[in-house]
Enzyme design. Structure first.
Site, PDB file in Angstrom:
ATOM      1  CE  LYS A 188     -25.192 -88.746  97.427  1.00 44.14           C
ATOM      2  NZ  LYS A 188     -24.829 -89.675  96.388  1.00 44.14           N
ATOM      3  CG  PHE A 227     -16.645 -94.080  91.943  1.00 47.97           C
ATOM      4  CD1 PHE A 227     -15.724 -95.140  91.483  1.00 47.97           C
ATOM      5  CD2 PHE A 227     -16.624 -92.887  90.942  1.00 47.97           C
ATOM      6  CE1 PHE A 227     -14.666 -94.803  90.509  1.00 47.97           C
ATOM      7  CE2 PHE A 227     -15.730 -92.769  90.119  1.00 47.97           C
ATOM      8  CZ  PHE A 227     -14.526 -93.504  90.093  1.00 47.97           C
ATOM      9  CB  SER A 262     -15.499 -84.460  90.481  1.00 47.65           C
ATOM     10  OG  SER A 262     -17.022 -83.743  90.418  1.00 47.65           O
ATOM     11  CD  GLU A 288     -24.968 -91.238  92.281  1.00 49.87           C
ATOM     12  OE1 GLU A 288     -24.264 -91.121  93.360  1.00 49.87           O
ATOM     13  OE2 GLU A 288     -25.032 -90.582  91.481  1.00 49.87           O
ATOM     14  CB  CYS A 336      -8.065 -88.160  94.991  1.00 49.50           C
ATOM     15  SG  CYS A 336      -7.611 -88.249  96.511  1.00 49.50           S
ATOM     16  CD  GLU A 345      -9.845 -86.182  88.908  1.00 44.25           C
ATOM     17  OE1 GLU A 345     -10.689 -85.601  88.830  1.00 44.25           O
ATOM     18  OE2 GLU A 345      -9.275 -86.818  90.039  1.00 44.25           O
TER      19      GLU A 345
HETATM   20  P1  NAD Z   1     -18.788 -86.830  91.790  1.00 44.19           P
HETATM   21  O1  NAD Z   1     -18.230 -85.544  92.113  1.00 44.19           O
HETATM   22  O2  NAD Z   1     -19.239 -87.290  90.541  1.00 44.19           O
HETATM   23  O3  NAD Z   1     -19.581 -87.535  92.882  1.00 44.19           O
HETATM   24  C1  NAD Z   1     -19.269 -87.346  94.260  1.00 44.19           C
HETATM   25  C2  NAD Z   1     -20.738 -87.194  95.087  1.00 44.19           C
HETATM   26  O4  NAD Z   1     -21.500 -86.175  94.420  1.00 44.19           O
HETATM   27  C3  NAD Z   1     -21.599 -88.530  94.841  1.00 44.19           C
HETATM   28  O5  NAD Z   1     -22.135 -88.904  96.001  1.00 44.19           O
HETATM   29  C4  NAD Z   1     -22.641 -88.070  93.594  1.00 44.19           C
HETATM   30  O6  NAD Z   1     -23.914 -88.869  94.016  1.00 44.19           O
HETATM   31  C5  NAD Z   1     -22.733 -86.543  93.971  1.00 44.19           C
HETATM   32  N1  NAD Z   1     -22.926 -85.854  92.608  1.00 44.19           N
HETATM   33  C6  NAD Z   1     -22.438 -86.214  91.631  1.00 44.19           C
HETATM   34  N2  NAD Z   1     -22.974 -84.980  90.678  1.00 44.19           N
HETATM   35  C7  NAD Z   1     -23.625 -84.131  91.362  1.00 44.19           C
HETATM   36  C8  NAD Z   1     -24.027 -82.976  91.080  1.00 44.19           C
HETATM   37  N3  NAD Z   1     -24.005 -82.515  89.642  1.00 44.19           N
HETATM   38  N4  NAD Z   1     -24.758 -82.034  92.243  1.00 44.19           N
HETATM   39  C9  NAD Z   1     -24.575 -82.490  93.451  1.00 44.19           C
HETATM   40  N5  NAD Z   1     -24.115 -83.729  93.748  1.00 44.19           N
HETATM   41  C10 NAD Z   1     -23.458 -84.717  92.794  1.00 44.19           C
HETATM   42  O7  NAD Z   1     -17.082 -87.761  91.884  1.00 44.19           O
HETATM   43  P2  NAD Z   1     -16.826 -89.313  91.663  1.00 44.19           P
HETATM   44  O8  NAD Z   1     -17.117 -89.685  90.324  1.00 44.19           O
HETATM   45  O9  NAD Z   1     -17.804 -90.345  92.619  1.00 44.19           O
HETATM   46  O10 NAD Z   1     -15.442 -89.722  92.392  1.00 44.19           O
HETATM   47  C11 NAD Z   1     -14.203 -89.180  91.622  1.00 44.19           C
HETATM   48  C12 NAD Z   1     -13.683 -87.745  91.943  1.00 44.19           C
HETATM   49  O11 NAD Z   1     -13.614 -87.780  93.367  1.00 44.19           O
HETATM   50  C13 NAD Z   1     -12.459 -87.671  91.399  1.00 44.19           C
HETATM   51  O12 NAD Z   1     -12.514 -86.336  90.515  1.00 44.19           O
HETATM   52  C14 NAD Z   1     -11.535 -87.747  92.546  1.00 44.19           C
HETATM   53  O13 NAD Z   1     -10.107 -87.020  92.222  1.00 44.19           O
HETATM   54  C15 NAD Z   1     -12.346 -87.207  93.531  1.00 44.19           C
HETATM   55  N6  NAD Z   1     -11.798 -87.771  94.937  1.00 44.19           N
HETATM   56  C16 NAD Z   1     -11.173 -86.781  95.529  1.00 44.19           C
HETATM   57  C17 NAD Z   1     -10.581 -87.027  96.794  1.00 44.19           C
HETATM   58  C18 NAD Z   1      -9.842 -86.137  97.523  1.00 44.19           C
HETATM   59  O14 NAD Z   1      -9.491 -86.333  98.575  1.00 44.19           O
HETATM   60  N7  NAD Z   1      -9.617 -84.817  97.034  1.00 44.19           N
HETATM   61  C19 NAD Z   1     -10.626 -88.384  97.249  1.00 44.19           C
HETATM   62  C20 NAD Z   1     -11.429 -89.365  96.381  1.00 44.19           C
HETATM   63  C21 NAD Z   1     -12.064 -88.991  95.236  1.00 44.19           C
END
Ligand code: NAD
Length: 485
Positions: free
Chosen positions: A174, A150, A227, A177, A282, A376
């Site tokens: 994808k 997000f 994450s 959401e 991140c 984090e």
């Molecule tokens: P998230 O992991 O909750 O969601 C990421 C994606 O995975 C979304 O599209 C979501 O719909 C899907 N998702 C969520 N839970 C899931 C599950 N249990 N099973 C399968 N799919 C699932 O992450 P977020 O809250 O959207 O974003 C924040 C996180 O992203 C932070 O931890 C941040 O550090 C990380 N991030 C990392 C980088 C990097 O380059 N390393 C860059 C941007 C964000």
């Protein structure tokens, strides 16, 4: 509802999901209802994969110099629509308009890099014995999926879209959401730029659709950004199904501040790094390790942080759950004996009472066992720890399981080099608070911040988005006969 119901984008058309289920898209800025987004089913994914497969046969055979022409136009469309794209990004994500403008500008830079691919992708050829040549070509993988988080609704999709598609793949995106609207606009712009139908598709949804992507036999590769918890799930599930996978996870970035650091510059960099995008990036500074006596610098950091005003130069955090989670971390640290120097709890922005804001927060005297030191937080919070010397500081940095970024603030080149060598992170800053490598350099962390080989942007993304075809060729009957003839 400010915007129309958001459908999937399949085969060049917006089309509703078979599931008839949806989620509300709420603006963190003021709690208003922006739109509703469909929650897709496996049948929707089938449709998208079929559309992408159909498009792949022509797209993969289109010369790369022709493919990039569409991305030159896409780049210009991003620029022409910069303001409206940035406004949409701010509405759905909560970041400030200047942060959203910077985000779209970064998308432009990413696309410019993809347009340079013909210069980078040329293969290799060599006469390996008399009359026999070997050549290597990069060929596309097929149908690839990109699952995004997000926190950068415009930029992170553009980490993958231009490079993967210019390299000849067809993509299913994808979006998160929580922020699906920006991706819908990108689909419109790609179509307007002339991208053939089916080359780029969007399937909206949540966990169920991510699982379906990892399992679908028609998808050849999966990139994921999000994450660490979910990165591990996606990496395991996709590779279990023999797909190529690159999964970027969370972060806990440490800034090491030495006593000789330039106080004003350091304070400004620390404040911007911990609070930019409301700490939801991140690459944000999450922990600062002061080496020796850096009290004067900490005072200056607090002065800088107090200039950051929620609703003005600090955006909202994504939703109420995040707001409560971040505030809980601050309270826990206080209860465990840390000292809150600047407190961002219970922040309200006048006129936006339903917005989800957390003010910038500085916590001092944090120890390694506290949750704010280990986890984090993903909010505008910095935890300050103290170290006797540079090796103690490095031990703190090295003990964290992530490895996205680390920075050092010093005027001593030798010390900076020592930190570059010893910090366990993929991206290092020297007097830089947010050490994001810019194109053509690749972006990517280490340890629990990245699973898989290659990087998501820059030159090293070529390794992920293509496979190598190796040919050994002999046309001349008089060519030398040897063991490989
Ligand atoms: P998230 O992991 O909750 O969601 C990421 C994606 O995975 C979304 O599209 C979501 O719909 C899907 N998702 C969520 N839970 C899931 C599950 N249990 N099973 C399968 N799919 C699932 O992450 P977020 O809250 O959207 O974003 C924040 C996180 O992203 C932070 O931890 C941040 O550090 C990380 N991030 C990392 C980088 C990097 O380059 N390393 C860059 C941007 C964000």
């Amino acid at each position: 509802m400010k915007y129309d119901f958001l459908e999937n984008f399949i085969g060049g058309e917006f089309t509703n999901s078979f599931s008839q289920k949806f989620l509300e898209v709420i603006s963190p800025v003021d709690g208003s209802l922006l739109s509703k987004v469909c929650l897709s089913s496996a049948a929707d994914l089938d449709n998208a994969v079929n559309a992408a497969k159909k498009a792949f046969s022509t797209w993969s055979k289109t010369p790369i110099k022709e493919r990039v022409q569409i991305f030159f136009r896409y780049r210009n469309l991003l620029e022409e629509n910069l303001q409206s794209l940035a406004e949409l990004c701010s509405q759905e994500n909560g970041k400030t308009i200047s942060e959203s403008i910077a985000e779209v500008e970064k998308s432009i830079e990413l696309t410019e890099f993809a347009c340079s691919m013909p210069q980078l992708i040329a293969g290799e050829v060599l006469e390996v014995s008399r009359g026999v040549e070997c050549r290597i070509e990069h060929v596309p993988l097929g149908v690839v999926a990109s699952i995004v988080p997000f926190n950068f609704p415009n930029m992170v999709p553009n980490w993958t879209i231009p490079n993967a598609i210019v390299l000849g793949n067809c993509m299913i995106l994808k979006p998160s959401e929580k922020v699906p609207l920006s991706a819908g606009k990108l689909a419109e712009l790609l179509k307007k730029a002339g991208l053939p139908d089916g080359v780029f598709n969007i399937v909206n949804g949540d966990v169920a659709i991510v699982e379906a992507i990892c399992d679908h036999p028609g998808i050849d590769a999966v990139s994921f950004v999000g994450s660490t918890k979910v990165a591990k799930i996606v990496y395991q599930r996709a590779t279990h199904n023999y797909k190529r996978c690159l999964a970027l996870g969370g972060a806990k970035n440490h800034l090491i501040v030495l006593p000789d650091a330039i106080p004003d510059m350091t304070a400004q960099n620390v404040a911007v790094s911990m609070s930019g995008c409301a700490g939801q990036r991140c690459m944000a500074a999450s922990a600062m390790v002061g080496v020796g006596n850096v009290d004067a610098i900490i005072d200056k950091i607090c002065d800088e942080v107090k200039k950051i005003i929620p609703g003005k130069n600090l955006g909202a955090v994504i939703n109420k759950q995040s707001q409560e989670r971040i505030e809980k971390y601050i309270t826990e640290a206080e209860q465990q004996g840390a000292k809150i120097l600047v407190d961002g709890r219970n922040t309200k922005v006048e006129g936006k009472e339903n917005g989800t804001y957390v003010g910038p927060t500085v916590i001092d005297y944090v120890t390694s066992d506290m949750s704010v030191a280990k986890e984090e937080i993903f909010g505008p919070v910095i935890s300050i720890m103290r170290a006797k010397n540079i090796d103690d500081a490095l031990a703190i940095e090295n003990a964290n399981p992530y490895g996205n970024a680390a920075s050092v603030f010093t005027q001593n080149g030798g010390m900076a080099r020592y930190i570059i060598d010893k910090a366990s992170a993929g991206m290092i800053g020297v007097n830089v608070g947010v050490p994001v490598p810019r194109e053509p350099f690749s972006f990517g962390g280490w340890n629990e911040s990245k699973f898989g080989v290659g990087d998501i942007t820059g030159k090293s993304s070529i390794e992920f988005w293509t496979k190598l075809k190796k040919s050994t060729i002999k046309w001349n009957p008089e060519a030398g006969v040897n063991w490989m003839s």
